[in-house]
Design a protein around this motif. Structure first.
Motif, mmCIF file in Angstrom:
data_model
loop_
_atom_site.group_PDB
_atom_site.id
_atom_site.type_symbol
_atom_site.label_atom_id
_atom_site.label_comp_id
_atom_site.label_asym_id
_atom_site.label_seq_id
_atom_site.Cartn_x
_atom_site.Cartn_y
_atom_site.Cartn_z
ATOM 1 N N TYR A 695 0.820 -1.148 0.007
ATOM 2 C CA TYR A 695 -0.114 0.052 -0.056
ATOM 3 C C TYR A 695 0.737 1.208 0.091
ATOM 4 C CZ TYR A 695 -3.374 3.346 2.130
ATOM 5 O OH TYR A 695 -4.431 4.233 2.627
ATOM 6 N N ALA A 696 0.697 2.371 -1.089
ATOM 7 C CA ALA A 696 1.384 3.338 -1.078
ATOM 8 C C ALA A 696 3.075 3.211 -1.174
ATOM 9 C CB ALA A 696 1.023 4.512 0.066
ATOM 10 N N LYS A 698 6.379 3.112 -2.765
ATOM 11 C CA LYS A 698 6.961 4.114 -3.678
ATOM 12 C C LYS A 698 8.184 3.548 -4.662
ATOM 13 C CE LYS A 698 5.641 6.821 -0.065
ATOM 14 N NZ LYS A 698 4.246 7.086 -0.049
ATOM 15 N N ASN A 715 -2.783 2.503 -4.597
ATOM 16 C CA ASN A 715 -2.244 3.845 -4.315
ATOM 17 C C ASN A 715 -0.654 3.826 -4.351
ATOM 18 O OD1 ASN A 715 -4.884 4.180 -3.036
ATOM 19 N ND2 ASN A 715 -4.177 6.135 -3.800
ATOM 20 N N MET A 737 -0.170 5.012 -9.559
ATOM 21 C CA MET A 737 0.612 6.263 -10.042
ATOM 22 C C MET A 737 2.034 6.160 -10.479
ATOM 23 S SD MET A 737 -1.363 8.401 -6.947
ATOM 24 C CE MET A 737 -1.055 7.111 -5.917
ATOM 25 N N THR B 25 -4.151 9.285 3.910
ATOM 26 C CA THR B 25 -4.440 7.837 3.265
ATOM 27 C C THR B 25 -3.665 7.533 2.123
ATOM 28 O OG1 THR B 25 -5.990 9.104 1.966
ATOM 29 C CG2 THR B 25 -6.639 8.159 4.257
ATOM 30 N N GLY B 26 -2.994 8.709 1.321
ATOM 31 C CA GLY B 26 -2.100 8.160 0.256
ATOM 32 C C GLY B 26 -0.705 8.184 0.703
ATOM 33 N N MET B 27 -0.371 8.299 1.907
ATOM 34 C CA MET B 27 0.851 8.386 2.467
ATOM 35 C C MET B 27 2.037 8.973 1.541
ATOM 36 S SD MET B 27 0.996 5.188 5.056
ATOM 37 C CE MET B 27 -0.054 3.707 4.708
ATOM 38 N N HIS B 56 -7.115 14.631 -5.046
ATOM 39 C CA HIS B 56 -6.637 14.414 -6.241
ATOM 40 C C HIS B 56 -5.934 15.477 -6.605
ATOM 41 C CE1 HIS B 56 -8.173 13.801 -10.569
ATOM 42 N NE2 HIS B 56 -6.788 13.825 -10.348
ATOM 43 N N LEU B 78 -2.154 12.407 -9.079
ATOM 44 C CA LEU B 78 -1.827 11.838 -7.555
ATOM 45 C C LEU B 78 -3.283 11.640 -6.795
ATOM 46 C CD1 LEU B 78 1.495 13.350 -6.789
ATOM 47 C CD2 LEU B 78 1.178 11.240 -7.803
ATOM 48 N N TYR B 79 -3.642 10.322 -6.438
ATOM 49 C CA TYR B 79 -4.634 10.218 -5.514
ATOM 50 C C TYR B 79 -4.366 9.704 -3.987
ATOM 51 C CZ TYR B 79 -6.069 9.264 -10.211
ATOM 52 O OH TYR B 79 -6.543 9.332 -11.717
ATOM 53 N N SER B 80 -5.413 10.539 -3.127
ATOM 54 C CA SER B 80 -5.371 10.070 -1.839
ATOM 55 C C SER B 80 -6.572 9.430 -1.684
ATOM 56 C CB SER B 80 -5.060 11.130 -0.934
ATOM 57 O OG SER B 80 -3.862 11.930 -1.386
ATOM 58 N N PRO B 81 -6.511 7.901 -1.368
ATOM 59 C CA PRO B 81 -7.879 7.480 -1.180
ATOM 60 C C PRO B 81 -8.513 8.077 -0.132
ATOM 61 C CG PRO B 81 -6.512 5.979 -0.521
ATOM 62 C CD PRO B 81 -5.728 7.225 -0.937
ATOM 63 N N PRO B 83 -10.519 6.217 2.440
ATOM 64 C CA PRO B 83 -10.012 5.731 3.726
ATOM 65 C C PRO B 83 -8.407 5.291 3.669
ATOM 66 C CG PRO B 83 -10.976 4.115 2.144
ATOM 67 C CD PRO B 83 -10.569 5.137 1.507
ATOM 68 N N PHE B 84 -7.921 4.808 4.818
ATOM 69 C CA PHE B 84 -6.785 4.231 4.931
ATOM 70 C C PHE B 84 -6.944 2.828 4.353
ATOM 71 C CE2 PHE B 84 -3.265 6.474 6.453
ATOM 72 C CZ PHE B 84 -3.733 7.679 7.290
ATOM 73 N N HIS B 85 -6.570 2.266 3.379
ATOM 74 C CA HIS B 85 -6.925 1.037 3.025
ATOM 75 C C HIS B 85 -6.300 -0.073 3.961
ATOM 76 C CE1 HIS B 85 -8.984 1.988 -0.697
ATOM 77 N NE2 HIS B 85 -8.117 2.463 -0.923
#
Lengths: 857, 288
Positions: A695-696, A698, A715, A737, B25-27, B56, B78-81, B83-85
């Protein structure tokens, strides 16, 4: 299905007293650890204990409980007949003085009590460490409903057309409701409540952890075929009541729940329309009331019950056969307001009285928001286990193996359910029923499709040590294979297939002997044993799980034989001696950490110890005896290039989180949130990974042998380059992304293979089973091995299938070659061969790239 | 100050003792070192003004500077969701807090949430998971980039949320073990005093500071080349509109004026310390 409608039963509840103030949810919870097991022979409660202890970090000690189904009459002090015929009514007395009143008002007038006793417990609750609240005194009554009472009830409520057992069940349900309403829910001071009342089933719960229940009520030696256990994590309220702990019961079922509903109010209304009014005001209680309604009142077969709770939707619905779509649509229209919305995972223990079967079910929500793992092992006994975490499953199996009840601490198979799917329905059931020779255990999904295991031999109880065969020793030391682990492995591979366990044991003894001979040979032994443990190959008629047990023991013996804090290439340290940690004595020295007694998280966890060791200058760290330890690899800080970490055992959640430079190898599966925000470095996983993998992230070069669960690489940004040799549940690379894959960006390769029992890698039925592939991504690409072109654009959401070109092949080939080097998955034979025929890359692989949408730019 | 979602520029590393790292949430910008620098790590579980929507950042705003900070490629959306997934349940949140504490055992953990009707349950859950600060963000604030309909119609005003959380934490006996911060439309020193009197320990301000350096609240933060005054822009030309030293003076003036006003409010009540104002709802009057 019921031929008569369930309406008379529903109508008969109109006269039940309802609390005046119908409040909303009283308890906020959602957090929990859940575990369940089912076995064809009855197992003692102590086997549940270790898994509950290892999952304590999923609860907060404010509630714990167990349920046991399929009991042993002698242990309860009754005859087999009584156990099969009577209801086991258990009342928990929080105020001991009300017992006579409860019995006089709710028990004696209606039931013939065949046997009653106080449920055994330890003498002083304070002797159970951590228990702060005295658990309730539980009395157990074996009862049958008096004939005239039953007749009167049926007449008064128009239930005469129903079977006697159905009328009896409903009478009991209503009687328990009245008892609970009077002595628990309507009062400020809670005095008593029915903790369970089904046939051949007991539930016990208290304010504490789930394992405290086993200790307090002395269930270590109590036997049952099906067990479920739970730790609660409630957050609201200061006074905790055991009545709020899980499991909750319907009638012949007990349910534990991990999650949190968003539509509690809607479900309350749905139930109220059927004259059902919850008393304990938690999500879990309504879940089991729903279950009871659908199974006992509407008498739906399990498949339809599961559909009502977790409806099939989106593309999964489209993929169903026509007849199922018709029926499911009807079920959904009727029951959608009673379908829990939000993250949830149920484990249910159930007595299917009519079929004389005991069941353990795991049902997951349709968005797969909670972790769940299923496992099964077949040997001298057959056992199925469901849990929130894989390490909890291995804890149960580990204890059984230690006691020599089963041959291996490894299941034959581990898997996840895909919620609301057409592939497995998001639910699996283990059923214990009569077989040819005692009881047998079956495992099937929602649609009744059985999980088949290969018919192979398991490790017999050997016990005694194997004496070394001199000629084998000489043979194994001949030639170049004596120096090179890979060569050695290839050399013994045929023996691993054709020989028996005895012979394999002798090879392992030889390797252990080698390990004692010096630094280089110890390295050779460890690397070779690791290869045997990690690699997939044909094991002939021997179960792989049994071989893994032998390798696991051999590796542990080799690691434990390393002396503490010495000056050799390998030096060992453990919890007791942790203060003796010093810097490495020379470059390349390997620190071997026995993680067993380190806490799984916190200030002095195994993960923090790794940080300390790195801080002291260690560049080679090996951990073994991991038992769900979390955050391994976190906290090391930036630029950890040159550091290598190897993990043996059951690694916990969040492994390799935030890694920036080092290389981590996991010699088995990883769990949830692995490699989140991974920045740079290499990660190799010789097994599956859990939820929200990377998750996220890099960056990172990552190789996974098995499957990913839900939401892998969600993400993620920058340049992660990942090979997943299996596939995943769904939501792969959502909102990816990762820029331009040809120009410093990232991508994911999905090979959709799985190992078969004979060591070959075979294609999975669906290269990608879900309907949210590469959703709303703005960069990067997916390369999926899909020679039959089964992946369709319906499964995409803002991405597109594109031609796979030679440029793509040149991009991914180096990673597939590294993948081959790590796992033995051959580019030529396993990847580029389709049904025996060699094929071109563009016939085998397909590319999915982001669509430049107006809204996204 | 908080880094917000965007990342931790190298320029502010020298001031790290005063910088809160936000884990959103997108960290983005969340790396081990940015967690290790921070005295406080803030989890942004939701914003008062954009719950359920997520963030966004449009592709053409992702310049090389932004890409470097967010560790992404240039000119990729770049997206930040929303919720925290990795957090769908309270024990997941506890794991999340434990993760931060493993990386930086000394950091305080702050949980920033919006103000749903069960914000008190969220607060107590955060407390038990190990949070040191609960930061409730009401519906009146919000970045200019949030859609109007969301800002005006979701979550409750922070004036309702503060006493709800404060009273609940008091009844649970944990009020003094956790710090309650309020934000969302705090615009004047009087607002701060009211928030504290309602039960908060302190406030976070954002829009007020932007206004101090010239924000005209036009709501065009994310469109085209960006902010016409030069605040929320990554355009190299527009971002030269503001002289940092001038901006510094303006913000110092803002807080100086506020502190004078706050002192005079306290003096009027005969209170010596702003902490004594906490929870003093008796000092507030509602006009009917």
């Amino acid at each position: 299905m019921r031929t008569l409608s369930g309406q008379p039963i529903i109508d008969s509840r109109k006269s039940l007293p309802v609390n005046e103030i119908e409040m909303g949810k009283q308890e906020a919870e959602g957090g929990c650890g859940v575990v369940g097991l089912a076995c064809n022979v009855p197992l003692e409660g102590k086997y549940l204990l270790q898994s509950l202890v290892q999952m304590r970090n999923r609860g907060n000690g404010k509630g714990g409980g167990i349920a046991a189904v399929g009991l042993v009459p002698e242990q309860l002090g009754v005859s087999r007949e009584i156990l099969e015929e009577d209801y086991i009514l258990q009342v928990a007395y929080l105020d001991k003085s009300v017992r006579k009143q409860v019995e006089d008002e709710h028990i004696r007038p209606f039931f013939v009590v065949d046997y009653e006793s106080r449920v055994a417990s330890v003498d002083d609750y304070r002797s159970v460490p951590g228990l702060e609240v005295e658990p309730p005194d539980v009395f157990r009554y074996f009862v049958r409903i008096k004939r005239d009472v039953l007749g009167e009830f049926a007449r008064k409520n128009n239930l005469e057309k129903l079977k006697e057992s159905e009328v009896g069940d409903e009478f009991l349900y209503q009687n328990s409701y009245r008892l609970n309403q009077e002595f628990y829910s309507s009062l400020g001071e809670k005095k008593a409540f029915v903790v369970s009342h089904g046939k051949n089933m007991v539930v016990l719960k208290l304010v504490g952890f789930g394992d405290d229940v086993v200790r307090y009520y002395r269930l270590e030696d109590f036997k049952a075929h099906v067990w479920i256990g739970h730790h609660r994590y409630p957050t609201k309220g200061r006074v905790w009541h055991p009545g709020g702990a899980h499991p909750f019961v319907g009638l012949h079922e007990a349910l534990v729940h991990n999650g949190d509903f968003a539509n509690y109010h809607s479900i309350m209304e749905y139930l109220a329309q059927r004259n059902i009014h919850p008393l304990f005001l938690t999500d879990t209680e309504v879940s089991v009331l729903l279950f009871d309604l659908l199974s006992r009142v509407y008498m739906y077969p399990l498949e339809y019950l599961i559909e009502a709770l977790a409806p099939t939707t989106e593309r999964d619905f489209e993929m169903l056969p026509v007849e199922k779509k018709r029926i499911y649509r009807l079920i959904q229209s009727t029951h959608i307001h009673g379908s829990p919305d939000g993250p949830w995972f149920f484990i249910v223990a159930r007595n299917d009285v009519e079929k004389n079967a005991w069941q353990l079910l795991g049902i997951t929500d349709t968005s797969m928001l909670r972790p769940q793992v299923f496992a099964v092992q077949e040997g001298p006994v057959k056992i199925g286990i469901i849990a929130s975490e894989r390490q909890a499953i291995n804890a149960v199996l580990g204890k059984l193996q230690e006691d020599q009840r089963i041959p291996s601490r490894f299941a034959d198979s581990y898997w996840n359910a895909r919620g609301g799917s057409f592939t497995d329905g998001g639910a699996f059931l283990f059923t214990v029923k009569d077989g040819g020779d005692g009881k047998e255990l079956e495992c099937a999904d929602k649609f009744g499709k059985a999980i088949e295991l290969a018919k192979q031999d398991w490790l017999p109880n050997v016990g005694s040590s194997v004496s070394l065969n001199a000629s084998i020793a000489i043979q194994l030391q001949k030639g170049p294979q004596a120096q090179d682990p890979l060569g050695f492995y290839e050399y013994v591979r045929p023996a691993l297939k054709d020989a028996g366990f005895q012979y394999v044991g002798e090879i392992l003894e030889e390797l252990k002997r080698l390990a004692m001979k010096g630094q280089e040979s110890r390295t050779l032994a460890i690397k070779t044993l690791s290869l045997l443990y990690d690699r997939i190959y044909d094991t002939g008629t021997k179960k792989r799980g049994s071989l893994l047990q032998l390798y696991h023991e051999a590796l542990n013996d080799v690691f434990s034989s390393i002396s503490l804090s010495n000056q050799d290439l390998y030096t060992r340290i453990d919890w007791k001696n942790r203060s003796r940690l010093i810097h490495p004595l020379f470059d390349g020295q390997v620190l071997v950490v026995d993680a067993l007694e380190f806490p799984a998280e916190g200030e002095v966890s195994a993960a923090r110890f790794v940080i300390d060791a790195y801080g002291q200058g260690w560049k080679n760290i090996l951990l073994y005896n991991l038992r769900g330890h979390r955050f391994i690899g976190s906290g090391l800080g930036p630029r950890t290039n040159g550091l290598k970490i190897d993990c043996y055992g059951d690694v916990g959640d969040y492994v390799a989180s935030g890694v920036d430079g080092c290389e981590i190898t996991i010699h088995s599966a990883a769990q949830d949130q692995a490699a989140q925000i991974l920045k740079y470095g290499k990660l190799v996983v010789h097994g599956d990974v859990g939820q929200a993998f990377m998750y996220a992230a890099k960056g990172g070069d990552v190789y996974v042998l098995g499957n990913a669960a839900g939401r892998p690489l969600i993400n993620a940004v920058g340049r992660p380059r990942v090979v997943i040799n299996g596939t995943c549940l769904d939501y792969l690379a959502e909102s990816f992304m990762a820029g331009d894959p040809y120009n410093g960006g990232g991508f994911v390769i999905v090979n959709a293979l799985k190992p078969s029992f004979d060591g070959r890698f075979v294609e999975q039925v669906y290269a990608y089973p879900g309907s949210n592939l590469f959703s709303l991504a703005s960069g990067g690409a997916i390369f999926i091995r899909d020679p039959y072109r089964r992946v369709s654009s319906e499964q995409l959401n803002g991405g597109r299938l594109a031609d796979f070109t030679m440029k793509d092949w040149e991009l991914i080939l180096p990673f597939l070659e590294e993948n081959e080097r790590l796992f033995g998955i051959s580019v030529k034979r396993d990847l580029l061969t389709v049904q025996g025929k060699p094929s071109e890359p563009d016939q085998v692989y397909r590319k999915i790239e982001p669509t430049p949408l107006q809204e996204l730019t | 100050m908080s880094t917000g979602e965007g990342g931790y520029p190298d320029d502010i590393v020298p001031y790290r003792d005063h910088v809160i790292t936000q884990v959103a949430t997108g960290m983005f910008g969340v790396r081990e070192e940015t967690i290790q620098y921070a005295p406080v790590v803030e989890f942004k579980y939701a914003q008062g003004a954009k719950p359920g929507l997520g963030g966004h950042l449009l592709a053409d705003k992702v310049t090389s500077e932004v890409a470097k900070m967010r560790e992404s490629s240039m000119f990729t959306s770049l997206y930040s969701p929303f919720p925290f997934h990795s957090v769908y349940s309270v024990e997941d949140h506890k794991k999340h807090v434990d993760w931060i504490k493993t990386v930086n055992p000394r950091a305080l953990v702050s949980v920033k949430v919006s103000t749903p009707t069960d914000v008190d349950m969220v607060a107590i859950g955060s407390y038990y998971a190990g949070a040191n600060i609960i930061h409730i963000d009401g519906g009146y604030g919000g970045t200019g980039a949030a859609p109007e309909i969301a800002k005006k119609n979701i979550a409750m005003p922070v004036e309702y949320a503060i006493p709800k959380v404060h009273d609940y934490l008091v009844s649970e006996g944990v009020r003094d073990d956790i710090v309650l911060i309020a934000s969302g439309g705090i615009r004047t020193a009087d607002d701060i005093a009211k928030a504290i009197a309602l039960g908060a320990d302190g406030c976070v301000v954002a829009t007020a500071e932007a206004v101090a350096v010239g924000c005209t609240h036009c709501g065009n933060c994310e469109r085209g080349r960006g902010c016409q005054v030069g605040i929320t822009t990554t355009d190299p030309e527009l971002s030269r509109f503001i002289d940092p030293e001038w901006g510094e003076t303006r913000i110092v003036n803002l807080f100086t004026a506020w502190s004078k006003r706050l002192r005079s409010i306290l003096a009027g009540f005969g209170l010596e310390n702003v902490r004594d104002l906490r929870g003093r709802r008796d000092l507030l009057v509602r006009y009917k």
